[in-house]
Design an enzyme around this catalytic site. Structure first.
Site, mmCIF file in Angstrom:
data_model
loop_
_atom_site.group_PDB
_atom_site.id
_atom_site.type_symbol
_atom_site.label_atom_id
_atom_site.label_comp_id
_atom_site.label_asym_id
_atom_site.label_seq_id
_atom_site.Cartn_x
_atom_site.Cartn_y
_atom_site.Cartn_z
ATOM 1 N N ASN A 187 13.364 3.500 -18.474
ATOM 2 C CA ASN A 187 14.008 4.553 -19.393
ATOM 3 C C ASN A 187 14.164 3.887 -20.919
ATOM 4 O OD1 ASN A 187 14.945 6.906 -20.651
ATOM 5 N ND2 ASN A 187 16.513 6.522 -19.471
ATOM 6 N N GLY A 188 13.880 4.332 -22.029
ATOM 7 C CA GLY A 188 14.334 3.356 -23.227
ATOM 8 C C GLY A 188 13.487 3.031 -23.416
ATOM 9 N N GLU A 192 22.655 27.100 -35.048
ATOM 10 C CA GLU A 192 22.561 26.826 -34.762
ATOM 11 C C GLU A 192 21.900 28.285 -33.116
ATOM 12 O OE1 GLU A 192 22.564 25.221 -31.986
ATOM 13 O OE2 GLU A 192 22.531 25.769 -30.133
ATOM 14 N N HIS A 239 18.076 31.774 -53.135
ATOM 15 C CA HIS A 239 17.425 30.096 -53.427
ATOM 16 C C HIS A 239 16.302 29.396 -53.451
ATOM 17 C CE1 HIS A 239 20.811 30.211 -56.150
ATOM 18 N NE2 HIS A 239 21.273 30.338 -55.402
ATOM 19 N N ARG A 248 15.927 15.343 -17.654
ATOM 20 C CA ARG A 248 16.267 14.439 -18.551
ATOM 21 C C ARG A 248 14.487 14.360 -19.367
ATOM 22 N NH1 ARG A 248 20.374 11.390 -18.372
ATOM 23 N NH2 ARG A 248 19.030 9.886 -19.393
ATOM 24 N N GLU A 292 13.657 25.785 -29.805
ATOM 25 C CA GLU A 292 13.891 24.673 -28.869
ATOM 26 C C GLU A 292 13.299 25.486 -27.509
ATOM 27 O OE1 GLU A 292 17.842 22.265 -28.769
ATOM 28 O OE2 GLU A 292 17.729 24.003 -28.870
ATOM 29 N N LYS A 316 16.845 16.123 -22.682
ATOM 30 C CA LYS A 316 18.764 17.094 -22.928
ATOM 31 C C LYS A 316 19.089 15.719 -23.445
ATOM 32 C CE LYS A 316 21.927 19.572 -21.676
ATOM 33 N NZ LYS A 316 21.624 20.508 -22.290
ATOM 34 N N CYS A 343 13.752 9.714 -20.568
ATOM 35 C CA CYS A 343 13.112 9.515 -18.397
ATOM 36 C C CYS A 343 14.073 9.461 -17.509
ATOM 37 C CB CYS A 343 12.041 8.243 -18.270
ATOM 38 S SG CYS A 343 11.359 8.309 -20.223
ATOM 39 N N TRP A 355 9.426 10.847 -20.424
ATOM 40 C CA TRP A 355 9.513 11.702 -21.384
ATOM 41 C C TRP A 355 8.815 10.831 -22.426
ATOM 42 C CZ3 TRP A 355 11.042 11.325 -26.781
ATOM 43 C CH2 TRP A 355 11.229 12.135 -27.229
ATOM 44 N N LYS A 398 18.152 27.373 -31.434
ATOM 45 C CA LYS A 398 18.096 27.768 -29.150
ATOM 46 C C LYS A 398 16.877 28.441 -30.202
ATOM 47 C CE LYS A 398 20.331 26.192 -28.713
ATOM 48 N NZ LYS A 398 21.403 24.873 -28.504
HETATM 49 C C1 G6P Z 1 18.767 16.588 -27.330
HETATM 50 C C2 G6P Z 1 19.082 17.756 -26.868
HETATM 51 C C3 G6P Z 1 19.842 18.815 -27.920
HETATM 52 C C4 G6P Z 1 21.599 18.127 -28.465
HETATM 53 C C5 G6P Z 1 20.797 16.643 -29.086
HETATM 54 C C6 G6P Z 1 22.664 15.792 -28.933
HETATM 55 O O1 G6P Z 1 17.885 16.995 -29.040
HETATM 56 O O2 G6P Z 1 18.150 18.002 -26.359
HETATM 57 O O3 G6P Z 1 20.593 20.193 -26.912
HETATM 58 O O4 G6P Z 1 22.335 18.731 -28.707
HETATM 59 O O5 G6P Z 1 19.947 15.285 -27.703
HETATM 60 O O6 G6P Z 1 22.568 15.762 -27.177
HETATM 61 P P1 G6P Z 1 23.844 15.555 -27.209
HETATM 62 O O7 G6P Z 1 24.177 14.779 -25.998
HETATM 63 O O8 G6P Z 1 24.959 14.080 -28.089
HETATM 64 O O9 G6P Z 1 24.811 16.130 -27.752
#
Ligand code: G6P
Length: 614
Positions: free
Chosen positions: A101-102, A487, A510, A27, A494, A609, A2, A75, A491
């Protein structure tokens, strides 16, 4: 998670808070709300499911007056995203309002006790429990708001960044934090609160980062006072931030993600600035040099991270083992923290985190520190919790990353890992100096090479049209490009919500090979490196089953181009730097597919994020 923002001063609070919410929306963005105390002392809360723009619409025609307010973009953790669960929450009497937030872990026990005492709950959130508890304590003990917050937080187990206001008192906000970030902005007779500096920077660059279990008493026309939950007064240095407003704007790009992809050449130059000097054949990472002996004698390196940062860690493993000859293990922070890991004296932990706030990584660091490890942080956000809770480290220096899907932070993490490995290799003399210099020179050429790849954006966009309606994707790579495949798949998932899996190419036979038919797009990273011939065999296996191959190839390639259905070229580089290049077309491919599908690229559903809860 949040985003929270607060204001007290001489200006109207509403426009400042709404602007702040827009900046913090990355966020969390499933609901939003605002609380204001108007000039007659009334406490008004407006909140709604949806985005900040929905909140603005909801507030049209309502009393939005007042020079004090707190606001929140959510969030969801406890309770689905709906109007009732949105923050701020009122207390029973509606005299207090709180944003949070938390996670309050013991909320159900506290809630039960409060229900027995006649308190009513209107949401499923843990946050409402906290504001009810504060009011209960305040009334029972006949204490002021700050004391009630202190006593309530003393009963709470969990993580929080909160801000509280009281009806009839337009002169005070109480804010507190534990394990969730909170920044206090110091303006000219006005004060700001933010989950990070982004809603504040437009008004002041002077900030104070609250520490865990600290409470800020922010009163109109007075210096803010900081005390602990146990009421010990604290003094804090005011930090001058170097963040600029333009870094928080899209600057003509349709999305932050695209801006951040295109920024990569310059941001990598920033990342290397002052650290790599090719003319002087210098590489300096002060975080390593200051702890030279530790790195010289390291027996093992543990890399801890989550998400995209974990993928960077996997590439770091290959790199450090290859050129520094130190054994490396890479682990998800969320696993490490709960499994009584073995840490030997002489172990070094590298924690990688863009935000520097990821709860699992923070907890894993604490665990490692308690067991005697030396912890090195690689973070992007300056002053973040991980940066402050590690023994040493290096910032990636790529400026704020706003798009939820990480792009420039990832390549910068790779760049820092490359510099770190080169530094350590030089100290430990594990590869010849001539090889170090070659690699150093090549690293400085990477930004120009990325610029060349970005010129293929139009053709990648056209390619994306062909695959917009695919339901699944497989990504394959080997060696350094195996984490790139992971990755690339992440991506795509996501931001487009297309199911995608990344695999080491040789593992395909496999299991995943069973999925391949003429409808399955397979993205293969097949650049000209040590694994080239092997990857060609894997492509043949896919083609033999009518799979559709999109290959990332070197400009010099002659073979894969004749077998694959589509190719995207990248310049050649040292094998260990390949991911810095091969990642770029995969970012663009995901981006364009998501745009074609009309997805909300910068704020994909369910994601956040900065994940400040476990
Ligand atoms: C969230 C974000 C990702 C990120 C991950 C780790 O899931 O959406 O993009 O890779 O957290 O975040 P950090 O800030 O620790 O790299």
């Amino acid at each position: 998670m949040c985003g929270i923002v607060g204001y007290i001063g001489h200006q109207e609070a509403y426009p400042i808070l709404i602007k702040g919410l827009h900046r913090l929306e990355y966020r969390g963005y499933d609901s939003a709300g605002i609380a204001l105390i108007n000039p007659t002392g009334e406490l008004n809360i407006y909140k709604t499911k949806g985005r900040v723009s929905d909140l603005e619409e909801f507030c049209t025609g309502k009393d939005i007056s007042g020079t004090i307010g707190i606001a929140h973009t959510r969030w969801a953790t406890h309770g689905e995203p709906n109007n009732a669960n949105a923050h701020p929450h009122y207390s029973e009497s509606e005299n207090l309002a709180l944003i949070h937030n938390g996670i309050i872990e013991n909320y159900s026990v506290l809630k039960e006790q409060l229900v027995q005492k006649g308190y009513h709950f209107h949401s499923q959130t843990d946050t409402e429990v906290l504001i009810q508890l504060i009011e209960y304590i305040k009334t029972l003990n006949n204490v002021d708001l700050c004391t009630a917050v202190q006593l309530a937080l003393g009963q709470v187990i969990g993580a929080y960044a909160i801000a509280v206001m009281e009806k009839g008192n337009p002169n005070q906000i109480i804010a507190a934090r534990k394990s969730s970030p909170l920044v206090l902005g110091i303006g000219d007779n006005e004060f700001f609160i933010g989950s990070d500096a982004s809603p504040i920077i437009e008004f002041t660059n002077k900030v104070i980062y609250l520490e865990d279990e600290e409470i800020a008493i922010i009163k109109r026309n007075e210096e803010p006072k900081i005390v602990t939950i146990g009421n010990v007064e604290k003094t804090h240095e005011i930090i001058q931030l170097e963040l600029s407003l333009s870094q928080l704007e899209k600057e003509g790009y349709p999305h932050f993600m695209l801006k951040e992809i295109f920024e990569q050449p310059n941001r990598l130059r920033d990342c290397m600035r002052g650290r790599v000097d090719v003319t002087g054949n210098h590489i300096v990472l002060s975080g390593i040099i200051d702890y030279r002996e530790k790195f010289l004698n390291a027996k093992r390196i543990l890399i801890l991270a989550c998400g995209t940062s974990w993928h960077a860690g996997l590439i770091g493993e290959y790199l450090i083992e290859e050129i520094c000859r130190i054994p490396v293990e890479v682990e998800y922070s969320s696993e490490f923290r709960y499994r009584n890991p073995i840490i030997y004296p002489g172990d070094i932990v590298i924690a990688i985190s863009q935000s520097g706030e990821t709860a699992d990584t923070l907890a894993a660091i604490e665990q490692a520190k308690q067991q005697g490890a030396f912890v090195y942080g690689i973070c992007n956000v300056v002053g973040s919790s991980i940066a402050r809770n590690t023994h040493s480290g290096s910032y990636t220096h790529v400026g704020p990353e706003i798009g939820v899907a990480s792009t420039k932070a990832f390549t910068a993490q790779l760049c820092v890992l490359a510099m770190l490995a080169l530094c350590i290799a030089r100290e430990r003399k594990t590869i010849p100096e001539t090889h170090i210099l070659e690699l150093l020179n090549e690293l400085t050429r990477i930004p120009n090479k990325i610029e060349r790849i970005l010129q293929s954006d139009d053709s990648i966009q056209k390619l994306s049209n062909i695959f917009t309606y695919a339901h699944n994707f497989i990504y394959l790579g080997r060696g350094y490009n195996y984490p790139v495949a992971l990755e690339g798949a992440l991506k795509l998932k996501e931001i487009s919500y297309i199911h995608a899996e990344g695999y080491p190419a040789a593992e395909m036979k496999h299991g995943p090979i069973a999925l391949i038919d003429n409808e399955m797009p397979v993205v293969v990273v097949a650049t000209d490196n040590d694994m080239y011939e092997k990857v060609i065999s894997n492509i043949q296996e896919i083609k033999a089953r009518n799979g559709r191959v999109i290959a990332i190839v070197s400009e010099s390639d002659t073979v894969v181009k004749t077998i694959a259905d589509y190719v995207i070229e990248v310049p050649t580089t040292a094998d260990c730097f390949d991911p810095l290049l091969t990642t770029i077309p995969l970012q663009l491919l995901s981006y364009h597919i998501a745009v074609n599908k009309r997805r909300d690229v910068d704020m994909p559903r369910n994601l956040a994020k900065s994940v400040t809860v476990e």
